[in-house]
Design a protein around this motif. Structure first.
Motif, PDB file in Angstrom:
ATOM      1  N   THR A   1      14.824  42.416  33.378  1.00  0.00           N
ATOM      2  CA  THR A   1      14.543  43.843  33.366  1.00  0.00           C
ATOM      3  C   THR A   1      14.274  44.311  31.934  1.00  0.00           C
ATOM      4  N   TRP A   2      13.546  45.381  31.832  1.00  0.00           N
ATOM      5  CA  TRP A   2      13.233  45.969  30.540  1.00  0.00           C
ATOM      6  C   TRP A   2      14.350  46.906  30.117  1.00  0.00           C
ATOM      7  N   SER A   3      14.604  46.973  28.836  1.00  0.00           N
ATOM      8  CA  SER A   3      15.528  47.958  28.289  1.00  0.00           C
ATOM      9  C   SER A   3      14.965  48.456  26.961  1.00  0.00           C
ATOM     10  N   GLU A   4      15.300  49.676  26.611  1.00  0.00           N
ATOM     11  CA  GLU A   4      14.797  50.262  25.374  1.00  0.00           C
ATOM     12  C   GLU A   4      15.630  49.789  24.191  1.00  0.00           C
ATOM     13  N   LEU A   5      14.955  49.411  23.123  1.00  0.00           N
ATOM     14  CA  LEU A   5      15.609  49.025  21.884  1.00  0.00           C
ATOM     15  C   LEU A   5      15.677  50.272  20.996  1.00  0.00           C
ATOM     16  N   ILE A   6      16.867  50.708  20.689  1.00  0.00           N
ATOM     17  CA  ILE A   6      17.043  51.906  19.865  1.00  0.00           C
ATOM     18  C   ILE A   6      16.951  51.494  18.395  1.00  0.00           C
ATOM     19  N   ILE A   7      16.011  52.094  17.688  1.00  0.00           N
ATOM     20  CA  ILE A   7      15.777  51.777  16.281  1.00  0.00           C
ATOM     21  C   ILE A   7      16.230  52.961  15.433  1.00  0.00           C
ATOM     22  N   GLU A   8      17.120  52.699  14.509  1.00  0.00           N
ATOM     23  CA  GLU A   8      17.579  53.727  13.567  1.00  0.00           C
ATOM     24  C   GLU A   8      16.755  53.619  12.289  1.00  0.00           C
ATOM     25  N   GLY A   9      16.672  54.715  11.556  1.00  0.00           N
ATOM     26  CA  GLY A   9      16.023  54.676  10.243  1.00  0.00           C
ATOM     27  C   GLY A   9      14.525  54.876  10.292  1.00  0.00           C
ATOM     28  N   ASN A  10      13.884  54.427   9.241  1.00  0.00           N
ATOM     29  CA  ASN A  10      12.453  54.590   9.044  1.00  0.00           C
ATOM     30  C   ASN A  10      11.666  53.843  10.111  1.00  0.00           C
ATOM     31  N   LYS A  11      10.621  54.454  10.660  1.00  0.00           N
ATOM     32  CA  LYS A  11       9.775  53.796  11.649  1.00  0.00           C
ATOM     33  C   LYS A  11       8.411  54.463  11.677  1.00  0.00           C
ATOM     34  N   PRO A  12       7.410  53.761  12.209  1.00  0.00           N
ATOM     35  CA  PRO A  12       6.068  54.347  12.245  1.00  0.00           C
ATOM     36  C   PRO A  12       5.992  55.526  13.213  1.00  0.00           C
ATOM     37  N   GLN A  13       5.066  56.414  12.909  1.00  0.00           N
ATOM     38  CA  GLN A  13       4.801  57.539  13.801  1.00  0.00           C
ATOM     39  C   GLN A  13       4.242  57.017  15.120  1.00  0.00           C
ATOM     40  N   ALA A  14       4.550  57.683  16.218  1.00  0.00           N
ATOM     41  CA  ALA A  14       4.027  57.280  17.533  1.00  0.00           C
ATOM     42  C   ALA A  14       2.501  57.220  17.488  1.00  0.00           C
ATOM     43  N   ARG A  15       1.946  56.199  18.161  1.00  0.00           N
ATOM     44  CA  ARG A  15       0.501  55.984  18.107  1.00  0.00           C
ATOM     45  C   ARG A  15       0.037  55.133  19.272  1.00  0.00           C
ATOM     46  N   GLU A  16      -1.256  55.017  19.397  1.00  0.00           N
ATOM     47  CA  GLU A  16      -1.891  54.152  20.388  1.00  0.00           C
ATOM     48  C   GLU A  16      -3.078  53.458  19.736  1.00  0.00           C
ATOM     49  N   GLN A  17      -3.630  52.484  20.422  1.00  0.00           N
ATOM     50  CA  GLN A  17      -4.857  51.794  20.005  1.00  0.00           C
ATOM     51  C   GLN A  17      -4.741  51.175  18.606  1.00  0.00           C
ATOM     52  N   PHE A  18      -3.587  50.567  18.317  1.00  0.00           N
ATOM     53  CA  PHE A  18      -3.350  49.892  17.045  1.00  0.00           C
ATOM     54  C   PHE A  18      -3.423  48.382  17.272  1.00  0.00           C
ATOM     55  N   ALA A  19      -3.512  47.624  16.196  1.00  0.00           N
ATOM     56  CA  ALA A  19      -3.470  46.166  16.287  1.00  0.00           C
ATOM     57  C   ALA A  19      -2.029  45.710  16.079  1.00  0.00           C
ATOM     58  N   THR A  20      -1.572  44.778  16.904  1.00  0.00           N
ATOM     59  CA  THR A  20      -0.259  44.168  16.756  1.00  0.00           C
ATOM     60  C   THR A  20      -0.457  42.698  16.458  1.00  0.00           C
ATOM     61  N   ILE A  21       0.213  42.197  15.436  1.00  0.00           N
ATOM     62  CA  ILE A  21       0.073  40.803  15.033  1.00  0.00           C
ATOM     63  C   ILE A  21       1.461  40.190  14.959  1.00  0.00           C
ATOM     64  N   GLU A  22       1.748  39.255  15.863  1.00  0.00           N
ATOM     65  CA  GLU A  22       3.044  38.573  15.921  1.00  0.00           C
ATOM     66  C   GLU A  22       3.081  37.505  14.835  1.00  0.00           C
ATOM     67  N   TYR A  51      12.610  41.083  13.798  1.00  0.00           N
ATOM     68  CA  TYR A  51      13.371  40.869  15.036  1.00  0.00           C
ATOM     69  C   TYR A  51      14.867  40.734  14.779  1.00  0.00           C
ATOM     70  N   THR A  52      15.245  40.113  13.668  1.00  0.00           N
ATOM     71  CA  THR A  52      16.653  39.854  13.391  1.00  0.00           C
ATOM     72  C   THR A  52      17.422  41.129  13.058  1.00  0.00           C
ATOM     73  N   THR A  53      16.874  41.917  12.129  1.00  0.00           N
ATOM     74  CA  THR A  53      17.573  43.127  11.691  1.00  0.00           C
ATOM     75  C   THR A  53      17.218  44.358  12.530  1.00  0.00           C
ATOM     76  N   LYS A  54      16.178  44.214  13.338  1.00  0.00           N
ATOM     77  CA  LYS A  54      15.687  45.321  14.169  1.00  0.00           C
ATOM     78  C   LYS A  54      15.370  46.553  13.329  1.00  0.00           C
ATOM     79  N   THR A  55      14.640  46.302  12.239  1.00  0.00           N
ATOM     80  CA  THR A  55      14.252  47.384  11.337  1.00  0.00           C
ATOM     81  C   THR A  55      12.752  47.349  11.077  1.00  0.00           C
ATOM     82  N   TRP A  56      12.208  48.512  10.763  1.00  0.00           N
ATOM     83  CA  TRP A  56      10.817  48.661  10.368  1.00  0.00           C
ATOM     84  C   TRP A  56      10.742  48.811   8.853  1.00  0.00           C
TER      85      TRP A  56
END
Length: 109
Positions: A1-22, A51-56
């Motif tokens: 099942t999916w669950s939301e990951l709660i991110i504290e601190g600095n993060k990007p503004q909500a957006r769409e149509q961006f490139a994601t590179i793993e 992924y480890t620190t769950k920070t942006w």
């Protein structure tokens, strides 16, 4: 099942149509994108998610403001590669851009 990951601190503004590179199962970067919240904003920012620190972490800006494009990671070259999309004047872009991400990969170890 999916669950939301709660991110504290600095993060990007909500957006769409961006490139994601793993990046080597350590994290990923997002590049550019579009927001129609309160008017149209086209982004040129680059963000790393660990992924480890769950920070942006915000990195340097992209070459141009761009949205609706693709990106891949080339592990043997430590390069992120993007292609296409639309730029600020809404024209289709045919540029290939390379971003050396060796320092990003090393910071995720």
């Amino acid at each position: 099942t999916w669950s939301e990951l709660i991110i504290e601190g600095n993060k990007p503004q909500a957006r769409e149509q961006f490139a994601t590179i793993e990046m080597a199962n350590k994290g990923f970067i997002i590049v550019g994108g579009l927001s129609n919240s309160g008017g149209t904003t086209i982004f040129d920012d680059v963000w790393k998610f660990d992924y480890t620190t769950k920070t942006w972490t915000q990195l340097s800006n992209f070459t141009t403001k761009r949205y609706n494009f693709s990106g891949v990671y080339l592990p043997f070259e430590n390069l992120a590669v993007t292609y296409g999309g639309k730029n600020e004047d809404n024209t289709i872009d045919d540029k290939v851009n390379l971003f050396d991400i060796k320092f990003i990969i090393e910071s995720l170890r």
